[in-house]
Every structure is written in C-alpha cells, then in structure tokens.
Design an enzyme around this catalytic site. Structure first.
Site, PDB file in Angstrom:
ATOM      1  N   ASP A  85       0.596  -0.669   0.074  1.00  0.00           N
ATOM      2  CA  ASP A  85       1.813  -0.003   0.501  1.00  0.00           C
ATOM      3  C   ASP A  85       2.978  -0.743  -0.159  1.00  0.00           C
ATOM      4  OD1 ASP A  85       3.724   1.593   1.650  1.00  0.00           O
ATOM      5  OD2 ASP A  85       2.893   1.496   3.672  1.00  0.00           O
TER       6      ASP A  85
HETATM    7  C1  BGC Z   1       5.438   3.924   3.105  1.00  0.00           C
HETATM    8  C2  BGC Z   1       4.353   4.657   2.351  1.00  0.00           C
HETATM    9  C3  BGC Z   1       4.961   5.341   1.159  1.00  0.00           C
HETATM   10  C4  BGC Z   1       5.638   4.294   0.289  1.00  0.00           C
HETATM   11  C5  BGC Z   1       6.266   4.855  -0.962  1.00  0.00           C
HETATM   12  C6  BGC Z   1       6.215   2.997   2.203  1.00  0.00           C
HETATM   13  O1  BGC Z   1       7.313   2.483   2.871  1.00  0.00           O
HETATM   14  O2  BGC Z   1       4.863   3.198   4.163  1.00  0.00           O
HETATM   15  O3  BGC Z   1       3.733   5.585   3.185  1.00  0.00           O
HETATM   16  O4  BGC Z   1       3.993   6.035   0.440  1.00  0.00           O
HETATM   17  O5  BGC Z   1       6.649   3.657   1.048  1.00  0.00           O
HETATM   18  O6  BGC Z   1       7.399   5.583  -0.674  1.00  0.00           O
END
Ligand code: BGC
Length: 752
Positions: free
Chosen positions: A287
């Site tokens: 993530d």
């Molecule tokens: C989120 C993810 C997301 C990523 C990219 C993160 O803060 O938890 O679910 O895909 O950002 O935007």
C-alpha cells in the site's frame, strides 16, 4: 538508484546517454499510451508460450538495474500530472523499451476510475462496492469489473487498484463502503468476479488490503492481534476465495501490522499463506507508503514498493550485491510482475486510449443501482408510491444529487460536486472531501410521477420541514452518512440533526419514508415511527433514477444486506472504536505535500494494539453467538412480492446439492435471493451458522421453481491451526434455507 555521473567528458557522454534513454523511454511510454506502439517481435512475443516461460525468457536478458526498475514505482504527485511517463494515476512503473516491456499505469478504481477531477477525465461512477454487494450477483460483479476495466484502458491505464475485500469486522471502518460486506463467501465471490471482469479487459486486477486492515484509525500504526484460525476463516478466506475465482494479477499488502509485523513484511501472510498456501502467482505491491524495510520485506514476499523508492531502489541493489537477498529471490519478484503482464494480456494487447462510452456506463450504473438498493421496511405497503398526489421530499440535498464515498475510491462527479465541499484544512482534506453526484432524486421522482405534486424542503428548519410533510400524502426524508478512507465513523448513529429531522417529519406525517445514503449500517432510533426505510447506499451517477424506479414500483427491489444493521454501537464486538494514541497518528497539518507524507509513512509510527478477540465471530456470526437482537440481519431485504420456500432435500457429496422450491406468493414479478446456511457440529466450535451458498430465482407472480444450490465441502470445513490444514469435523450438520440469516424456514440434517 539513479545515474552514476562521472567527471569530464565521460560525465557529458553519460549524461547525454541518460537523457536520450530517458526521452526514448518516455516517448515509447507515450506512444504506448496513445496506442501507437506495435510490440516488436521478441522471442517472448509468442502468445502460445506460457506466461511463466515468457517471463523467464525476458529475465535472462535483463540487467540488475532493469530488474530493480520493476520493483518500485516512480513516485506520485497529485498536484501535477505525476512523474514523466506516468498517465497521472496513483502508481506507475517505468517501461523497458529495449525488451518491449510496457509500463504499468495504475489507477484506483474501486467503483470507477478515480482522480478524474485532477486530470479532466470522465469515468462512470458506479454504486459503491458494499451497495453492489447487496445484489449477491456474481455476474453483475463481473460486469462491474469489466466496465471499470474498459474505462481504465480507455483512459490509458493498465492496472486497477480496486478490489477491496476486507471483511466488515469493524463496521464503523471508514472504508466499509468500498468493501463487500461481512461474510467471506459472499465478499470473496463478488470481489473475485469484479477482478475477473477487470482482467477480461487485459487490465491487471488487484485484491486489497492484505490483511486485517479492518479500520482506518491509526491504520499505519495498528497491530492487529488475531489468531491464525480466526484470520484463515474470515478475512483471509475472503481473499482465498477471490483469488481462486479471479487469478488476480496483484495483491496489495496493507498498512497495518499483524501479530507484530507490518503486513508488507509479514512472512506468515505473504510467503506462507498467500504465496505458498493460496498458490498466488501474481505480485505483491505495498500500500502507498506501506513498505518499511528492504531485506526483511523482500524475504517475506513483498515484490514491489509503491508508490516511490525508499527501500526497493539503491538499498535493494546493495542487499542483492551483498547476497543478503539472493538472485533467486530477486528473480522471483521480477518473474511475478512479468508473468502477470503476460498472463493478463497486457503485453499482447497494448493499451488503446479512447473516449469512454458514457451511455453504456450510465445504463450499467443504473441497473446495478436498481439491484443494490435494499428495501428495509414497508409498513402498510407505503411503497410503491401508487396514486399518491402530493409528495414532500425533504433533506439530504435530494434536490441536486446523491452522495459518494471519499478517498482513493472516489469516482469524481462530472462537473464537480453538486454540493460545494467544505473548505480544505490540510493536504488530506484537500483531496478527501464529500462529493455529490449530479443525479437528483427530486428530478427523477418528478419525472416518474407527472401527475403528482412533488415538493422539496432542505430540512434545515424543522418547522418548515414538518409543515411540508403535513401537507403531503407521503414524506420522503433523505438522510446520509459520509464515509471516506483515512478515518472511521465514531458511531453508526446518523448525525443528531438528521435523526431529529426524521423524528419531526414522522411526527407530522405517519406516512414517512426514510431513504438512506450510507456506506455502513446506520442505527435507527426512529424505526417504529416511520412507515418505510430504503437503503440506497452511495448509488452512483444514475442513483436517483434507479431509486425513483424502485420508489414508484417500476423495479421490484431485490437487494439483500451484505452487512448486519445492529441496534447500536453497544452491540458491536468493540462498543467503542479503538483509537490510536497521538504518537501513532500522522500530523497531517504539518505536511505540505503528498510526497512529504510518503516519507513520514515510510518511517513508520509506534504500534498500538487492537485485540480482535471476537475471532471467528464477524458480522452476523457475532450477533448469533452472543444472542444479540439486531435491527436488520445479514441477508435481509424486502420485495414488493413475497416468497414461500418448501421441499428441502440435501444430497451428500462434494458438492452437496441443496434442493428446494421457491414460490412467488405475491402480485409482482420479482427476483428472490435464496440463501443456504450451515450449522456445524458442536465439536467444530464454530459460531451458530455460516453462509454456504445462495441463488437468485426470478419468478412471475404465482410461479414456483425448483432450485439446486451446490455446497462445496470446503465450505463445511474448519481451519486447524495445529496441523495447518482444513478439517471436516465428523458429526451432524444442519443445512438451513431461507431469505435472510434470521429467516430460515427449512432445515435438513447432513451427517459426515
Ligand atoms: C490506499 C490504497 C490505494 C492507494 C493508492 C492508499 O492510501 O490505502 O487503497 O490504492 O492509496 O491511491
């Protein structure tokens, strides 16, 4: 990483070479984006070879730097179009033109392609995931994914970052709206089909957030303490089922820690469970800011750091050169990314950009919303609105639009939010803020009921709202709860002023219907005072039109809850949301740029503990086991028709076949979602029952159909931690059939 630039002429030559290489790379990436590049004929261009063989052929030709290039993103910058070569999505890995390896252009796309407002692009806002999960319809989930996949490609992306499948263990989780509910079989089946749909468009699908990221508060710091059996039978089972259906190309590991280790460097989760036991062949990406180490994360099974490079660039090169990370381990990371590029079809079908088919999106968005909306209460058949002459629509901005969920799952409203957002106070609140779709319930209802007088009152003043309700035959109050990534709901209660408005309107007109736009269950202190309740979720770009069709009876509601509505927070496993101490939270006010936030995230925060001691008892399993009455149970949803069940027979085998008859006893044609649950023998030490199958039955009035639901043996096993395997406990099982987890009129024993 970076370029080694030496002194003098050598320095100039290296610099020029680097510049030319960079320009060529970008030109190639851009050509690819515009769909102009023709993949040359490489030995691995032969589509008859397996993705694994093709990936290994490429790996043999790769330099160490090229390999490392695939193992991290290029950073993200939401204030500009992103790094050079990026299509402006949340993530981007560089292409390797020399070998014909395309870039991976990633975009969040839980319920439609996101970040449109920053780039001036349109994409279809579908109903939110929990809403669509109420359809219990795997085919619909496939179409949902396929539409997003098409639009991703249309907009130049090659990978989705949607695919959320964490269970609603904590229903106040601010991302409950972008997950698929509380049951592993339902959630896994639907998420798996969404990803299958995405990948049918040659777009890489992703399942997230692996694992136990079941609340947002303190998500980067929290340590989820939970035993293996509980994980395997709940959240991990949802991932396992989804992977089995979809062969997802990617899994995103989550921010939180699990039993001590960060999920993105957690050997048990990534290596032992995901890669070994689930036989996952794709790649694990962190993530955004969820990587916290180099060798440890690599050994544990993290393949790609996102969105930038803190650990999987120069530091990775060093540990490879010192043999702390072996060539075999490095090649495994690279292999997983390349085999996915081949397996999903990205190599053979380069992205072709074009204008998305807006009409097709509208039609699908509406039909999904029509199958997502759940009718929760309908006293005295207040619905559908037959022969009603005056309707007072009250509150919830129902004159202009419907609400959507916030954060990376936000599909932007075309033309901007129809309700102005509150002013931003920091870097996060400038991106994550309420957005309302231009789909007006007032207009949609007025269009459907040309002979009725439909008025609107904002609900801001109780006195005028009550007066409007009094003058009408029926009052419809719109209430809502905004939910977004990065924070949780402090409570399942609606804002006090919304509850007050509903109470006031209901006191003025007993024929009051409440329409809810929420991403989580809501409590209803006024439930006995209103005649009707409709849960519309965040219904998307055609939400109002779908809702109007349900309210006037052009569409018979079929949706069933994928999440329990409890009576109140006090009945939850953790009556109070567990909040992090201040040192385990980011201070967003001190962060000027998103990239600074990424630096903070990489450093990590001191852990705080959450004991998930409810274990296996997630959702309905908790209320069942604890004998807590609920407001509306899992699987519940009314129809304008009614159905009767009879003649249950269970034939053993794998799968066991559960047969029964469903009769439409009402006056309307409809679709019933018939559900099959199993109670395991006492020796299994399981909650009272679990969902093991379901089917959708379409029935004309008076029609009956015999249906057969296969129940695989896997659905009747329990995870045994001592032997690290799934076991069938001998004894008497009870198969139960009906139309909600608490209305199971038929039962039959099944003995093993
Ligand atoms: C989120 C993810 C997301 C990523 C990219 C993160 O803060 O938890 O679910 O895909 O950002 O935007």
């Amino acid at each position: 990483m970076g370029l080694t630039i030496k002194q003098g002429s050598r320095r100039r030559i290296t610099l020029m070479a680097a510049l030319i290489a960079a320009l060529l790379t970008d030109a190639w990436a851009n050509a690819q984006l515009l769909g102009k590049s023709q993949p040359k004929n490489y030995p691995w261009s032969d589509a008859n070879l397996s993705p694994d063989v093709r990936a290994d052929m490429v790996i043999k030709e790769m330099t160490l730097d090229e390999k490392i290039l695939l193992l991290h993103g290029q950073g993200v910058d939401f204030s500009t179009a992103g790094p050079t070569g990026s299509n402006g999505g949340a993530g981007y890995t560089k292409p390797i033109p020399r070998l014909g390896i395309p870039s991976i252009q990633m975009a969040d796309s839980a319920s439609g392609v996101t970040l449109g407002s920053l780039r001036g692009r349109y994409s279809t806002a579908l109903p939110n995931n929990l809403g669509a999960a109420s359809s219990w319809d795997p085919q619909l989930a496939f179409e949902y994914g396929a539409l997003i996949g098409r639009e991703l490609r249309d907009e130049g992306y090659s990978m989705s970052l949607g695919g959320g499948v964490n269970l609603a263990r904590e229903p106040r989780n601010g991302r409950t709206f972008e997950y698929q509910g509380e049951d592993p079989l339902l959630a896994g089946t639907l998420a798996g089909n969404v990803v299958r749909g995405l990948q049918s468009q040659y777009v890489i699908g992703d399942l997230k957030h692996f694992a136990m990221n079941d609340q947002e508060s303190g998500r980067s710091a929290l340590n989820a303490n939970v035993d293996k059996r509980a994980m395997r039978e709940t959240d991990l089972l949802a991932f396992q089922i989804a992977l089995g259906i979809s062969d997802a190309g990617a899994v995103m590991c989550s921010y939180n820690r699990v039993n001590g280790d960060y999920a993105c460097e957690n050997q048990y989760l990534l290596r032992d469970v995901l890669k070994k036991d689930f036989k996952f062949k794709g790649f694990v990406l962190s993530d955004w800011g969820g990587t916290h180490s180099t060798a440890k994360a690599s050994h544990a099974g993290l393949d790609q750091e996102e969105p930038g490079i803190f650990f999987f660039g120069d530091d990775l090169k060093k540990v490879i050169e010192s043999d702390e990370v072996s060539q075999e381990e490095l090649n495994d990371h690279v292999h997983r990314i390349l085999r996915t590029v081949f397996a999903v079809g990205l190599f053979d079908h380069p992205v072709q950009t074009q204008v998305p088919d807006v009409d097709r999106g509208f039609a699908l968005a509406q039909s999904i919303a029509e199958r997502s909306i759940v009718l929760l209460k309908n006293n005295g058949d207040v619905l559908p609105l037959n022969g009603v002459r005056a309707i007072a629509v009250i509150g919830g901005h129902a004159d202009v639009g419907v609400l959507s969920g916030g954060g990376s799952a936000q599909t932007d409203p075309p033309g901007g939010s129809v309700v102005p957002p509150p002013p931003a106070t920091d870097v996060m609140s400038s991106v994550i803020r309420p957005a309302w779709m231009p789909s007006s319930p007032l207009r949609a209802l007025t269009a459907k009921l040309p002979n009725a007088k439909v008025t609107y009152n904002s609900g801001d003043e109780l006195v005028t709202a009550a007066a409007a309700a009094k003058q009408a035959d029926v009052a419809i109050v719109f209430a809502y709860q905004w939910e977004a990534e990065g924070s949780d709901l402090p409570t399942l209660d609606l804002a006090p002023e919304q509850n007050k408005l509903i109470e006031t309107v209901a006191a003025a007109n007993p024929k009051t219907i409440v329409v809810l736009e929420t991403g989580s269950p809501a409590t209803m202190p006024w439930i006995d005072k209103v005649s009707g309740v409709v849960e519309a979720w965040y219904p998307g770009i055609r939400g109002a039109e779908a809702l109007a069709n349900i309210l006037v009876g052009e569409v018979n509601p079929t949706g069933k809850l994928a999440v329990t509505f409890p009576r109140g927070d006090a009945d939850l496993p953790h009556p109070k949301l567990i909040l992090p101490p201040p040192e385990s939270e980011f201070n967003f006010a001190a962060v000027a740029e998103f990239s600074d936030f990424m630096k903070l995230a990489a450093k990590g925060l001191p852990p705080f503990q959450i004991d998930y001691d409810e274990g296996l008892k997630v959702g309905y399993k908790w209320y069942d086991a604890e004998k807590k009455p609920v407001l509306f149970p899992f699987g519940f949803g009314l129809s304008y028709s009614s159905y009767a069940y009879s003649g249950l027979s269970v034939s053993p085998g794998d799968p066991a076949i559960v047969s029964f008859r469903v009769l439409n006893t009402g006056k309307h044609a409809g679709t019933e979602i018939a559900q099959v649950y199993a109670s395991l023998p006492d020796a299994a030490e399981e909650p009272p029952k679990r969902l093991v199958g379901w089917t959708r039955v379409e029935l004309a009035p008076g029609e009956s159909k015999q249906v057969a639901v296969p129940v695989s043996r896997n659905r009747l096993t329990v995870y045994d931690e001592a032997s690290d395997s799934w076991k069938q406990i001998p004894g008497k099982y009870i198969i139960r059939v009906g139309n909600s987890s608490q209305n199971l009129s038929l039962e039959q024993p099944l003995t093993f």
